[in-house]
Design a protein around this motif. Structure first.
Motif, PDB file in Angstrom:
ATOM      1  N   TYR A  61      51.865  51.123   1.172  1.00  0.00           N
ATOM      2  CA  TYR A  61      51.942  52.542   1.516  1.00  0.00           C
ATOM      3  C   TYR A  61      52.887  53.307   0.600  1.00  0.00           C
ATOM      4  O   TYR A  61      52.592  54.384   0.131  1.00  0.00           O
ATOM      5  CB  TYR A  61      52.448  52.699   2.958  1.00  0.00           C
ATOM      6  N   ILE A  62      54.060  52.710   0.349  1.00  0.00           N
ATOM      7  CA  ILE A  62      55.152  53.530  -0.175  1.00  0.00           C
ATOM      8  C   ILE A  62      55.826  52.945  -1.413  1.00  0.00           C
ATOM      9  O   ILE A  62      56.674  53.578  -2.036  1.00  0.00           O
ATOM     10  CB  ILE A  62      56.193  53.742   0.963  1.00  0.00           C
ATOM     11  N   GLY A  63      55.447  51.706  -1.816  1.00  0.00           N
ATOM     12  CA  GLY A  63      56.146  51.024  -2.906  1.00  0.00           C
ATOM     13  C   GLY A  63      56.098  51.770  -4.226  1.00  0.00           C
ATOM     14  O   GLY A  63      57.125  51.954  -4.890  1.00  0.00           O
ATOM     15  N   LEU A  64      54.908  52.221  -4.640  1.00  0.00           N
ATOM     16  CA  LEU A  64      54.779  52.922  -5.923  1.00  0.00           C
ATOM     17  C   LEU A  64      55.529  54.254  -5.918  1.00  0.00           C
ATOM     18  O   LEU A  64      56.051  54.679  -6.948  1.00  0.00           O
ATOM     19  CB  LEU A  64      53.305  53.152  -6.261  1.00  0.00           C
ATOM     20  N   VAL A  65      55.585  54.893  -4.757  1.00  0.00           N
ATOM     21  CA  VAL A  65      56.320  56.154  -4.649  1.00  0.00           C
ATOM     22  C   VAL A  65      57.810  55.911  -4.895  1.00  0.00           C
ATOM     23  O   VAL A  65      58.481  56.675  -5.599  1.00  0.00           O
ATOM     24  CB  VAL A  65      56.086  56.792  -3.261  1.00  0.00           C
ATOM     25  N   ILE A  66      58.350  54.831  -4.322  1.00  0.00           N
ATOM     26  CA  ILE A  66      59.758  54.482  -4.543  1.00  0.00           C
ATOM     27  C   ILE A  66      60.006  54.206  -6.027  1.00  0.00           C
ATOM     28  O   ILE A  66      60.990  54.674  -6.603  1.00  0.00           O
ATOM     29  CB  ILE A  66      60.148  53.255  -3.690  1.00  0.00           C
ATOM     30  N   VAL A  67      59.104  53.459  -6.656  1.00  0.00           N
ATOM     31  CA  VAL A  67      59.268  53.123  -8.076  1.00  0.00           C
ATOM     32  C   VAL A  67      59.279  54.388  -8.936  1.00  0.00           C
ATOM     33  O   VAL A  67      60.169  54.584  -9.768  1.00  0.00           O
ATOM     34  CB  VAL A  67      58.143  52.169  -8.538  1.00  0.00           C
ATOM     35  N   LEU A  68      58.297  55.271  -8.731  1.00  0.00           N
ATOM     36  CA  LEU A  68      58.210  56.485  -9.554  1.00  0.00           C
ATOM     37  C   LEU A  68      59.414  57.394  -9.318  1.00  0.00           C
ATOM     38  O   LEU A  68      59.963  57.962 -10.269  1.00  0.00           O
ATOM     39  CB  LEU A  68      56.909  57.231  -9.246  1.00  0.00           C
ATOM     40  N   LEU A 275      52.101  59.867  -4.343  1.00  0.00           N
ATOM     41  CA  LEU A 275      51.937  59.078  -5.571  1.00  0.00           C
ATOM     42  C   LEU A 275      51.498  59.965  -6.730  1.00  0.00           C
ATOM     43  O   LEU A 275      52.063  59.901  -7.833  1.00  0.00           O
ATOM     44  CB  LEU A 275      50.928  57.959  -5.335  1.00  0.00           C
ATOM     45  N   ASN A 276      50.506  60.823  -6.492  1.00  0.00           N
ATOM     46  CA  ASN A 276      50.003  61.696  -7.554  1.00  0.00           C
ATOM     47  C   ASN A 276      51.062  62.718  -7.980  1.00  0.00           C
ATOM     48  O   ASN A 276      51.234  62.997  -9.168  1.00  0.00           O
ATOM     49  CB  ASN A 276      48.742  62.426  -7.080  1.00  0.00           C
ATOM     50  N   ALA A 277      51.770  63.290  -7.002  1.00  0.00           N
ATOM     51  CA  ALA A 277      52.790  64.297  -7.306  1.00  0.00           C
ATOM     52  C   ALA A 277      53.928  63.709  -8.138  1.00  0.00           C
ATOM     53  O   ALA A 277      54.388  64.320  -9.117  1.00  0.00           O
ATOM     54  CB  ALA A 277      53.338  64.892  -6.005  1.00  0.00           C
ATOM     55  N   LEU A 278      54.371  62.512  -7.781  1.00  0.00           N
ATOM     56  CA  LEU A 278      55.473  61.899  -8.523  1.00  0.00           C
ATOM     57  C   LEU A 278      55.030  61.400  -9.898  1.00  0.00           C
ATOM     58  O   LEU A 278      55.832  61.358 -10.834  1.00  0.00           O
ATOM     59  CB  LEU A 278      56.093  60.763  -7.713  1.00  0.00           C
ATOM     60  N   LEU A 279      53.765  61.037 -10.026  1.00  0.00           N
ATOM     61  CA  LEU A 279      53.257  60.675 -11.356  1.00  0.00           C
ATOM     62  C   LEU A 279      53.282  61.894 -12.275  1.00  0.00           C
ATOM     63  O   LEU A 279      53.644  61.790 -13.459  1.00  0.00           O
ATOM     64  CB  LEU A 279      51.838  60.118 -11.240  1.00  0.00           C
ATOM     65  N   ILE A 280      52.944  63.065 -11.729  1.00  0.00           N
ATOM     66  CA  ILE A 280      53.060  64.310 -12.494  1.00  0.00           C
ATOM     67  C   ILE A 280      54.519  64.550 -12.862  1.00  0.00           C
ATOM     68  O   ILE A 280      54.841  64.936 -13.996  1.00  0.00           O
ATOM     69  CB  ILE A 280      52.495  65.489 -11.673  1.00  0.00           C
ATOM     70  N   GLY A 281      55.426  64.310 -11.916  1.00  0.00           N
ATOM     71  CA  GLY A 281      56.854  64.451 -12.204  1.00  0.00           C
ATOM     72  C   GLY A 281      57.316  63.522 -13.312  1.00  0.00           C
ATOM     73  O   GLY A 281      58.133  63.902 -14.160  1.00  0.00           O
ATOM     74  N   LEU A 282      56.789  62.303 -13.314  1.00  0.00           N
ATOM     75  CA  LEU A 282      57.145  61.353 -14.372  1.00  0.00           C
ATOM     76  C   LEU A 282      56.697  61.868 -15.737  1.00  0.00           C
ATOM     77  O   LEU A 282      57.442  61.799 -16.720  1.00  0.00           O
ATOM     78  CB  LEU A 282      56.508  59.995 -14.080  1.00  0.00           C
ATOM     79  N   PHE A 283      55.480  62.405 -15.812  1.00  0.00           N
ATOM     80  CA  PHE A 283      54.995  62.961 -17.090  1.00  0.00           C
ATOM     81  C   PHE A 283      55.834  64.174 -17.508  1.00  0.00           C
ATOM     82  O   PHE A 283      56.137  64.353 -18.691  1.00  0.00           O
ATOM     83  CB  PHE A 283      53.524  63.347 -16.974  1.00  0.00           C
ATOM     84  N   LEU A 284      56.237  65.002 -16.531  1.00  0.00           N
ATOM     85  CA  LEU A 284      57.094  66.154 -16.848  1.00  0.00           C
ATOM     86  C   LEU A 284      58.456  65.711 -17.381  1.00  0.00           C
ATOM     87  O   LEU A 284      59.055  66.387 -18.218  1.00  0.00           O
ATOM     88  CB  LEU A 284      57.282  67.028 -15.602  1.00  0.00           C
ATOM     89  N   SER A 285      58.940  64.574 -16.902  1.00  0.00           N
ATOM     90  CA  SER A 285      60.252  64.094 -17.359  1.00  0.00           C
ATOM     91  C   SER A 285      60.239  63.678 -18.822  1.00  0.00           C
ATOM     92  O   SER A 285      61.291  63.575 -19.456  1.00  0.00           O
ATOM     93  CB  SER A 285      60.717  62.923 -16.487  1.00  0.00           C
TER      94      SER A 285
END
Length: 452
Positions: A61-68, A275-285
Protein backbone atom coordinates in the motif's frame (compact mmCIF):
# COMPACT_ATOMS: atom_id res chain seq x y z
CA UNK A 1 -9.76 -11.00 30.09
CA UNK A 2 -6.67 -13.09 29.33
CA UNK A 3 -6.47 -11.44 25.90
CA UNK A 4 -6.00 -8.05 27.54
CA UNK A 5 -3.17 -9.34 29.73
CA UNK A 6 -1.51 -10.98 26.72
CA UNK A 7 -1.61 -7.70 24.77
CA UNK A 8 -0.30 -5.71 27.74
CA UNK A 9 2.54 -8.22 28.13
CA UNK A 10 3.40 -7.92 24.42
CA UNK A 11 3.48 -4.10 24.63
CA UNK A 12 5.69 -4.37 27.73
CA UNK A 13 8.02 -6.65 25.72
CA UNK A 14 8.23 -4.07 22.90
CA UNK A 15 9.07 -1.28 25.34
CA UNK A 16 11.61 -3.37 27.29
CA UNK A 17 13.33 -4.73 24.18
CA UNK A 18 13.69 -1.35 22.45
CA UNK A 19 14.27 0.91 25.47
CA UNK A 20 16.39 -1.22 27.82
CA UNK A 21 18.07 -3.78 25.57
CA UNK A 22 18.31 -1.47 22.51
CA UNK A 23 16.99 -4.16 20.19
CA UNK A 24 16.14 -2.77 16.76
CA UNK A 25 12.40 -1.98 16.42
CA UNK A 26 12.16 -4.11 13.26
CA UNK A 27 13.13 -7.38 14.92
CA UNK A 28 11.27 -6.38 18.11
CA UNK A 29 7.96 -5.92 16.28
CA UNK A 30 8.52 -9.11 14.30
CA UNK A 31 9.16 -11.09 17.50
CA UNK A 32 6.11 -9.44 19.08
CA UNK A 33 3.99 -10.68 16.17
CA UNK A 34 5.20 -14.27 16.70
CA UNK A 35 4.76 -14.07 20.50
CA UNK A 36 1.22 -12.75 20.12
CA UNK A 37 0.40 -15.44 17.61
CA UNK A 38 1.69 -18.25 19.86
CA UNK A 39 0.10 -16.92 23.05
CA UNK A 40 -3.28 -16.18 21.45
CA UNK A 41 -3.78 -19.62 19.95
CA UNK A 42 -3.46 -18.76 16.26
CA UNK A 43 -2.92 -22.08 14.40
CA UNK A 44 0.80 -22.70 13.90
CA UNK A 45 0.23 -23.41 10.22
CA UNK A 46 -1.24 -19.91 9.77
CA UNK A 47 1.33 -17.94 11.75
CA UNK A 48 4.01 -17.44 9.11
CA UNK A 49 1.50 -16.67 6.36
CA UNK A 50 -0.36 -14.13 8.51
CA UNK A 51 2.88 -12.35 9.39
CA UNK A 52 4.18 -12.41 5.81
CA UNK A 53 0.87 -11.17 4.40
CA UNK A 54 0.73 -8.38 6.98
CA UNK A 55 4.31 -7.34 6.23
CA UNK A 56 3.83 -7.34 2.46
CA UNK A 57 0.32 -5.90 2.60
CA UNK A 58 1.24 -2.63 4.31
CA UNK A 59 4.34 -2.13 2.14
CA UNK A 60 2.30 -2.86 -0.98
CA UNK A 61 0.00 0.00 0.00
CA UNK A 62 2.49 2.55 1.19
CA UNK A 63 6.10 1.33 0.73
CA UNK A 64 6.87 3.13 -2.55
CA UNK A 65 5.34 6.34 -1.21
CA UNK A 66 7.72 6.23 1.79
CA UNK A 67 10.69 5.60 -0.52
CA UNK A 68 9.85 8.48 -2.89
CA UNK A 69 9.15 10.89 -0.03
CA UNK A 70 12.48 10.01 1.61
CA UNK A 71 14.43 10.49 -1.64
CA UNK A 72 12.83 13.90 -2.23
CA UNK A 73 13.78 14.89 1.31
CA UNK A 74 17.41 13.86 0.73
CA UNK A 75 17.61 15.90 -2.50
CA UNK A 76 16.10 18.98 -0.79
CA UNK A 77 18.63 18.58 2.02
CA UNK A 78 21.70 18.06 -0.18
CA UNK A 79 20.88 20.72 -2.78
CA UNK A 80 20.46 23.63 -0.39
CA UNK A 81 16.71 23.85 -1.07
CA UNK A 82 16.03 23.81 2.68
CA UNK A 83 18.18 26.97 3.03
CA UNK A 84 16.26 28.63 0.18
CA UNK A 85 12.97 27.77 1.89
CA UNK A 86 14.26 29.27 5.14
CA UNK A 87 15.44 32.48 3.49
CA UNK A 88 12.08 32.86 1.71
CA UNK A 89 10.33 32.85 5.10
CA UNK A 90 12.83 35.35 6.51
CA UNK A 91 12.21 37.72 3.59
CA UNK A 92 8.47 37.39 4.11
CA UNK A 93 8.41 38.05 7.85
CA UNK A 94 11.50 40.21 8.23
CA UNK A 95 13.32 40.65 11.55
CA UNK A 96 10.25 41.60 13.63
CA UNK A 97 9.27 38.13 14.86
CA UNK A 98 12.46 36.06 15.17
CA UNK A 99 11.05 33.07 17.08
CA UNK A 100 7.96 32.94 14.84
CA UNK A 101 10.24 33.07 11.79
CA UNK A 102 12.33 30.05 12.80
CA UNK A 103 9.21 28.15 13.93
CA UNK A 104 7.62 28.57 10.48
CA UNK A 105 10.91 27.63 8.82
CA UNK A 106 11.00 24.41 10.85
CA UNK A 107 7.31 23.74 10.18
CA UNK A 108 7.84 23.88 6.40
CA UNK A 109 11.23 22.17 6.17
CA UNK A 110 10.23 19.14 8.28
CA UNK A 111 7.44 18.10 5.89
CA UNK A 112 9.97 16.59 3.48
CA UNK A 113 13.12 16.46 5.68
CA UNK A 114 13.54 14.44 8.91
CA UNK A 115 13.44 16.74 11.93
CA UNK A 116 16.93 15.64 13.12
CA UNK A 117 18.48 16.47 9.73
CA UNK A 118 16.41 19.65 9.47
CA UNK A 119 17.74 20.91 12.79
CA UNK A 120 21.35 20.18 11.81
CA UNK A 121 20.92 21.98 8.46
CA UNK A 122 19.18 25.01 9.95
CA UNK A 123 21.15 25.33 13.19
CA UNK A 124 23.72 27.82 11.92
CA UNK A 125 20.97 29.90 10.27
CA UNK A 126 19.06 29.91 13.56
CA UNK A 127 22.14 31.04 15.48
CA UNK A 128 22.93 33.71 12.91
CA UNK A 129 19.41 35.12 13.30
CA UNK A 130 19.62 34.94 17.10
CA UNK A 131 22.87 36.94 17.12
CA UNK A 132 21.68 39.44 14.52
CA UNK A 133 18.32 40.08 16.24
CA UNK A 134 19.69 39.98 19.82
CA UNK A 135 17.33 37.17 20.83
CA UNK A 136 18.02 34.35 23.27
CA UNK A 137 19.56 31.33 21.58
CA UNK A 138 17.49 29.06 23.86
CA UNK A 139 14.20 30.57 22.69
CA UNK A 140 15.27 30.35 19.05
CA UNK A 141 16.44 26.73 19.45
CA UNK A 142 13.17 25.59 21.03
CA UNK A 143 11.09 27.52 18.47
CA UNK A 144 12.98 25.85 15.60
CA UNK A 145 12.85 22.39 17.22
CA UNK A 146 9.12 22.54 17.96
CA UNK A 147 8.34 23.83 14.47
CA UNK A 148 10.25 20.90 12.99
CA UNK A 149 8.65 18.45 15.40
CA UNK A 150 5.08 19.53 14.63
CA UNK A 151 4.92 18.47 10.98
CA UNK A 152 7.26 15.51 11.60
CA UNK A 153 4.54 13.65 13.52
CA UNK A 154 1.41 14.79 11.67
CA UNK A 155 1.95 15.57 7.97
CA UNK A 156 2.69 13.09 5.15
CA UNK A 157 4.94 12.48 3.27
CA UNK A 158 6.91 12.22 6.52
CA UNK A 159 7.21 8.41 6.91
CA UNK A 160 5.67 8.07 10.39
CA UNK A 161 2.27 9.59 9.55
CA UNK A 162 2.24 7.78 6.18
CA UNK A 163 2.84 4.42 7.89
CA UNK A 164 0.12 5.13 10.47
CA UNK A 165 -2.30 6.12 7.70
CA UNK A 166 -1.47 2.91 5.83
CA UNK A 167 -2.07 0.75 8.91
CA UNK A 168 -5.47 2.39 9.34
CA UNK A 169 -6.48 1.85 5.69
CA UNK A 170 -6.13 5.49 4.63
CA UNK A 171 -3.63 5.04 1.78
CA UNK A 172 -6.19 6.42 -0.70
CA UNK A 173 -7.16 9.30 1.62
CA UNK A 174 -3.75 10.86 2.24
CA UNK A 175 -5.03 14.23 1.02
CA UNK A 176 -7.47 14.34 3.93
CA UNK A 177 -4.69 13.22 6.32
CA UNK A 178 -2.44 16.01 5.00
CA UNK A 179 -5.16 18.65 5.32
CA UNK A 180 -6.12 17.73 8.88
CA UNK A 181 -2.44 17.18 9.76
CA UNK A 182 -1.51 20.70 8.63
CA UNK A 183 -4.26 22.11 10.85
CA UNK A 184 -3.41 20.09 13.96
CA UNK A 185 0.34 20.60 13.52
CA UNK A 186 -0.19 24.38 13.22
CA UNK A 187 -1.70 24.40 16.72
CA UNK A 188 1.13 22.17 17.98
CA UNK A 189 3.75 24.51 16.47
CA UNK A 190 2.00 27.56 17.98
CA UNK A 191 2.00 25.91 21.41
CA UNK A 192 5.72 25.14 21.06
CA UNK A 193 6.38 28.73 19.99
CA UNK A 194 4.57 30.15 23.02
CA UNK A 195 6.61 27.89 25.29
CA UNK A 196 9.82 28.90 23.52
CA UNK A 197 9.04 32.58 24.14
CA UNK A 198 9.22 31.91 27.90
CA UNK A 199 12.99 31.61 27.42
CA UNK A 200 13.57 34.87 25.53
CA UNK A 201 15.86 36.19 28.25
CA UNK A 202 17.67 32.94 29.08
CA UNK A 203 21.03 31.98 27.59
CA UNK A 204 22.42 28.44 27.13
CA UNK A 205 24.22 27.15 30.21
CA UNK A 206 25.78 24.02 28.71
CA UNK A 207 29.40 23.23 27.95
CA UNK A 208 30.78 25.08 24.92
CA UNK A 209 28.19 27.87 24.90
CA UNK A 210 30.90 30.23 23.64
CA UNK A 211 30.97 28.24 20.39
CA UNK A 212 27.57 29.68 19.42
CA UNK A 213 29.27 32.71 17.85
CA UNK A 214 31.28 30.34 15.65
CA UNK A 215 28.06 28.53 14.67
CA UNK A 216 26.54 31.83 13.53
CA UNK A 217 29.61 32.64 11.48
CA UNK A 218 29.50 29.16 9.91
CA UNK A 219 26.20 29.95 8.19
CA UNK A 220 27.80 32.00 5.42
CA UNK A 221 30.46 29.32 4.92
CA UNK A 222 27.74 26.69 4.63
CA UNK A 223 25.90 28.73 2.00
CA UNK A 224 29.12 29.03 0.03
CA UNK A 225 29.52 25.24 0.08
CA UNK A 226 26.13 24.90 -1.60
CA UNK A 227 27.18 27.39 -4.30
CA UNK A 228 24.24 28.97 -6.13
CA UNK A 229 21.12 28.11 -4.15
CA UNK A 230 17.95 26.96 -5.95
CA UNK A 231 15.22 29.50 -6.70
CA UNK A 232 12.30 29.76 -4.28
CA UNK A 233 9.88 28.08 -6.69
CA UNK A 234 12.27 25.23 -7.48
CA UNK A 235 12.93 24.69 -3.77
CA UNK A 236 9.26 24.46 -2.76
CA UNK A 237 7.90 22.70 -5.87
CA UNK A 238 9.10 19.09 -5.25
CA UNK A 239 7.14 18.82 -2.03
CA UNK A 240 4.26 21.28 -2.25
CA UNK A 241 3.12 20.42 -5.78
CA UNK A 242 2.72 16.72 -4.81
CA UNK A 243 0.86 17.76 -1.64
CA UNK A 244 -1.43 19.97 -3.75
CA UNK A 245 -2.05 17.14 -6.22
CA UNK A 246 -2.83 14.65 -3.43
CA UNK A 247 -5.27 17.10 -1.84
CA UNK A 248 -6.95 17.81 -5.20
CA UNK A 249 -7.22 14.08 -5.80
CA UNK A 250 -9.01 13.67 -2.47
CA UNK A 251 -11.34 16.57 -3.27
CA UNK A 252 -12.12 15.01 -6.69
CA UNK A 253 -13.30 11.86 -4.90
CA UNK A 254 -15.67 13.66 -2.54
CA UNK A 255 -19.27 12.31 -2.81
CA UNK A 256 -20.38 15.67 -4.26
CA UNK A 257 -18.02 15.06 -7.25
CA UNK A 258 -16.90 18.73 -7.55
CA UNK A 259 -14.90 17.98 -10.72
CA UNK A 260 -17.55 15.73 -12.23
CA UNK A 261 -16.74 12.22 -13.46
CA UNK A 262 -15.23 13.00 -16.86
CA UNK A 263 -11.76 14.09 -18.04
CA UNK A 264 -10.98 16.53 -15.20
CA UNK A 265 -11.89 13.92 -12.60
CA UNK A 266 -9.92 11.16 -14.31
CA UNK A 267 -6.83 13.38 -14.57
CA UNK A 268 -6.96 14.66 -10.97
CA UNK A 269 -7.73 11.19 -9.64
CA UNK A 270 -4.64 9.83 -11.43
CA UNK A 271 -2.29 12.70 -10.51
CA UNK A 272 -3.63 12.80 -6.95
CA UNK A 273 -2.73 9.23 -6.13
CA UNK A 274 0.18 9.54 -3.65
CA UNK A 275 2.58 7.36 -5.67
CA UNK A 276 1.98 9.34 -8.87
CA UNK A 277 2.12 12.72 -7.10
CA UNK A 278 5.41 11.95 -5.36
CA UNK A 279 6.92 10.59 -8.57
CA UNK A 280 6.15 13.99 -10.13
CA UNK A 281 7.81 15.58 -7.10
CA UNK A 282 10.88 13.43 -7.63
CA UNK A 283 11.16 14.59 -11.26
CA UNK A 284 10.70 18.22 -10.13
CA UNK A 285 13.56 17.78 -7.66
CA UNK A 286 15.90 17.10 -10.59
CA UNK A 287 15.87 20.87 -11.29
CA UNK A 288 17.59 21.44 -7.92
CA UNK A 289 20.77 19.72 -9.07
CA UNK A 290 23.69 21.73 -10.45
CA UNK A 291 26.66 21.01 -12.68
CA UNK A 292 27.29 18.85 -15.72
CA UNK A 293 26.81 15.48 -14.00
CA UNK A 294 23.19 15.90 -12.90
CA UNK A 295 22.21 12.32 -13.66
CA UNK A 296 25.10 10.99 -11.60
CA UNK A 297 24.14 13.26 -8.67
CA UNK A 298 20.52 12.19 -9.05
CA UNK A 299 21.48 8.51 -8.85
CA UNK A 300 23.68 9.14 -5.80
CA UNK A 301 20.86 10.95 -3.98
CA UNK A 302 18.43 8.16 -4.86
CA UNK A 303 20.88 5.62 -3.42
CA UNK A 304 21.24 7.71 -0.27
CA UNK A 305 17.46 8.00 0.02
CA UNK A 306 17.06 4.23 -0.33
CA UNK A 307 19.52 3.72 2.52
CA UNK A 308 17.55 6.18 4.70
CA UNK A 309 14.21 4.61 3.76
CA UNK A 310 15.25 1.00 4.39
CA UNK A 311 14.93 0.93 8.22
CA UNK A 312 11.64 2.84 8.04
CA UNK A 313 10.27 0.35 5.52
CA UNK A 314 11.31 -2.59 7.69
CA UNK A 315 9.76 -1.07 10.82
CA UNK A 316 6.59 -0.24 8.89
CA UNK A 317 6.39 -3.75 7.46
CA UNK A 318 6.96 -5.34 10.87
CA UNK A 319 4.25 -3.08 12.28
CA UNK A 320 1.92 -4.34 9.55
CA UNK A 321 2.78 -7.92 10.48
CA UNK A 322 2.04 -7.20 14.15
CA UNK A 323 -1.27 -5.61 13.17
CA UNK A 324 -2.21 -8.58 10.98
CA UNK A 325 -1.72 -10.98 13.91
CA UNK A 326 -3.81 -8.75 16.17
CA UNK A 327 -6.58 -8.82 13.56
CA UNK A 328 -6.31 -12.58 13.01
CA UNK A 329 -6.43 -13.41 16.73
CA UNK A 330 -9.32 -10.99 17.40
CA UNK A 331 -7.46 -9.66 20.43
CA UNK A 332 -7.91 -6.14 19.10
CA UNK A 333 -11.66 -6.39 18.59
CA UNK A 334 -12.10 -7.88 22.09
CA UNK A 335 -10.09 -5.06 23.60
CA UNK A 336 -12.03 -2.55 21.48
CA UNK A 337 -15.35 -3.80 22.87
CA UNK A 338 -13.94 -3.60 26.38
CA UNK A 339 -12.66 -0.07 25.88
CA UNK A 340 -15.90 1.08 24.23
CA UNK A 341 -17.63 0.49 27.55
CA UNK A 342 -15.13 2.76 29.28
CA UNK A 343 -15.85 5.65 26.90
CA UNK A 344 -12.17 6.60 26.35
CA UNK A 345 -12.64 6.87 22.57
CA UNK A 346 -10.05 9.01 20.81
CA UNK A 347 -7.92 9.32 23.96
CA UNK A 348 -6.99 5.62 23.89
CA UNK A 349 -4.65 5.78 20.83
CA UNK A 350 -3.13 9.00 22.24
CA UNK A 351 -2.32 7.39 25.60
CA UNK A 352 -0.87 4.23 24.04
CA UNK A 353 1.28 6.24 21.61
CA UNK A 354 2.46 8.62 24.36
CA UNK A 355 3.42 5.69 26.58
CA UNK A 356 5.38 4.04 23.77
CA UNK A 357 7.07 7.31 22.75
CA UNK A 358 8.11 8.22 26.29
CA UNK A 359 9.34 4.69 27.00
CA UNK A 360 11.41 3.96 23.88
CA UNK A 361 12.09 7.36 22.28
CA UNK A 362 11.20 6.93 18.61
CA UNK A 363 8.18 8.82 17.27
CA UNK A 364 8.12 6.62 14.14
CA UNK A 365 8.02 3.41 16.20
CA UNK A 366 5.23 4.88 18.37
CA UNK A 367 3.22 5.82 15.26
CA UNK A 368 3.70 2.46 13.55
CA UNK A 369 3.13 0.27 16.62
CA UNK A 370 0.12 2.15 17.96
CA UNK A 371 -1.61 2.32 14.57
CA UNK A 372 -1.13 -1.43 14.07
CA UNK A 373 -2.42 -2.07 17.58
CA UNK A 374 -5.58 0.05 17.41
CA UNK A 375 -6.63 -0.64 13.79
CA UNK A 376 -8.89 -3.63 14.64
CA UNK A 377 -10.54 -1.73 17.51
CA UNK A 378 -11.69 1.43 15.73
CA UNK A 379 -15.16 0.21 14.82
CA UNK A 380 -15.85 -0.81 18.40
CA UNK A 381 -14.82 2.55 19.86
CA UNK A 382 -16.74 4.61 17.31
CA UNK A 383 -13.83 5.61 15.06
CA UNK A 384 -14.39 3.30 12.10
CA UNK A 385 -15.43 6.02 9.60
CA UNK A 386 -12.88 7.65 7.28
CA UNK A 387 -12.74 10.82 9.37
CA UNK A 388 -12.60 8.73 12.55
CA UNK A 389 -9.50 6.97 11.23
CA UNK A 390 -7.96 10.28 10.10
CA UNK A 391 -8.43 11.74 13.57
CA UNK A 392 -7.00 8.55 15.06
CA UNK A 393 -3.81 9.17 13.05
CA UNK A 394 -3.76 12.68 14.56
CA UNK A 395 -4.28 11.35 18.10
CA UNK A 396 -1.45 8.85 17.60
CA UNK A 397 0.74 11.66 16.22
CA UNK A 398 -0.01 13.79 19.29
CA UNK A 399 1.05 10.90 21.50
CA UNK A 400 4.17 10.31 19.39
CA UNK A 401 5.49 13.76 20.34
CA UNK A 402 4.77 13.31 24.07
CA UNK A 403 7.55 13.58 25.20
CA UNK A 404 11.02 13.98 23.71
CA UNK A 405 13.64 13.32 26.38
CA UNK A 406 16.96 11.54 26.89
CA UNK A 407 16.04 8.36 24.97
CA UNK A 408 15.16 10.36 21.82
CA UNK A 409 17.91 11.20 19.31
CA UNK A 410 16.18 14.49 18.47
CA UNK A 411 16.50 15.61 22.11
CA UNK A 412 20.27 15.19 21.91
CA UNK A 413 20.52 16.91 18.51
CA UNK A 414 18.74 19.97 19.93
CA UNK A 415 20.69 19.86 23.21
CA UNK A 416 24.13 19.48 21.68
CA UNK A 417 23.73 22.01 18.87
CA UNK A 418 22.06 24.61 21.08
CA UNK A 419 24.64 24.13 23.87
CA UNK A 420 21.98 23.73 26.55
CA UNK A 421 22.74 21.69 29.64
CA UNK A 422 20.58 18.60 30.12
CA UNK A 423 18.52 20.16 32.98
CA UNK A 424 17.94 23.27 30.88
CA UNK A 425 16.96 21.14 27.88
CA UNK A 426 14.43 19.25 30.01
CA UNK A 427 12.86 22.55 31.09
CA UNK A 428 12.90 24.04 27.61
CA UNK A 429 12.72 21.29 24.98
CA UNK A 430 11.14 18.34 26.80
CA UNK A 431 8.43 20.46 28.42
CA UNK A 432 7.79 22.09 25.04
CA UNK A 433 7.02 18.69 23.49
CA UNK A 434 4.67 17.90 26.39
CA UNK A 435 2.83 21.17 25.80
CA UNK A 436 2.71 20.43 22.06
CA UNK A 437 1.36 16.91 22.50
CA UNK A 438 -1.35 17.88 24.98
CA UNK A 439 -2.38 20.91 22.88
CA UNK A 440 -2.59 18.80 19.73
CA UNK A 441 -4.69 16.19 21.52
CA UNK A 442 -7.12 18.86 22.77
CA UNK A 443 -7.47 20.09 19.16
CA UNK A 444 -8.08 16.52 17.95
CA UNK A 445 -10.74 16.00 20.63
CA UNK A 446 -12.51 19.20 19.57
CA UNK A 447 -12.39 18.05 15.95
CA UNK A 448 -14.04 14.74 16.95
CA UNK A 449 -16.90 16.73 18.51
CA UNK A 450 -17.32 18.71 15.28
CA UNK A 451 -16.68 16.08 12.62
CA UNK A 452 -17.91 12.78 14.06
Amino acid sequence: MSSVFILIAIIAFIVLATAKFKLHPFITLLLAAFLLSFSSGLPLADTAKTISDGFGGILGYIGLVIVLGTIIGVILEKSGAAITMAEAVIKLLGPRFPTLTVSIIGYLVSIPVFCDSGYVILNSLKQSLANRMKVSSVAMSVALATGLYATHTFVPPTPGPIAAAGNLGLESSLGVVIGVGLLVSAFAAAAGLLWANRFKHEQPDGEGAEELIEQAEAFEQMKQRYGVLPSTFNAFAPIFIPILLICLGSVANFPAAPFGKDTAYQLLNFLGQPLNALLIGLFLSFSLLKGANKLEQFSEHIASGLVSAAPILLITGAGGAFGAVIKATEVGSYLGMTLSGLGVGIFMPFLVSAALKSAQGSSTVALVTTSALVAPMLGDIGLGSEMGRVLTVMAIGAGAMTVSHANDSFFWVVTQFSKMSVPQAYRAQTMATLVQGVTAMVVVYILTLIML
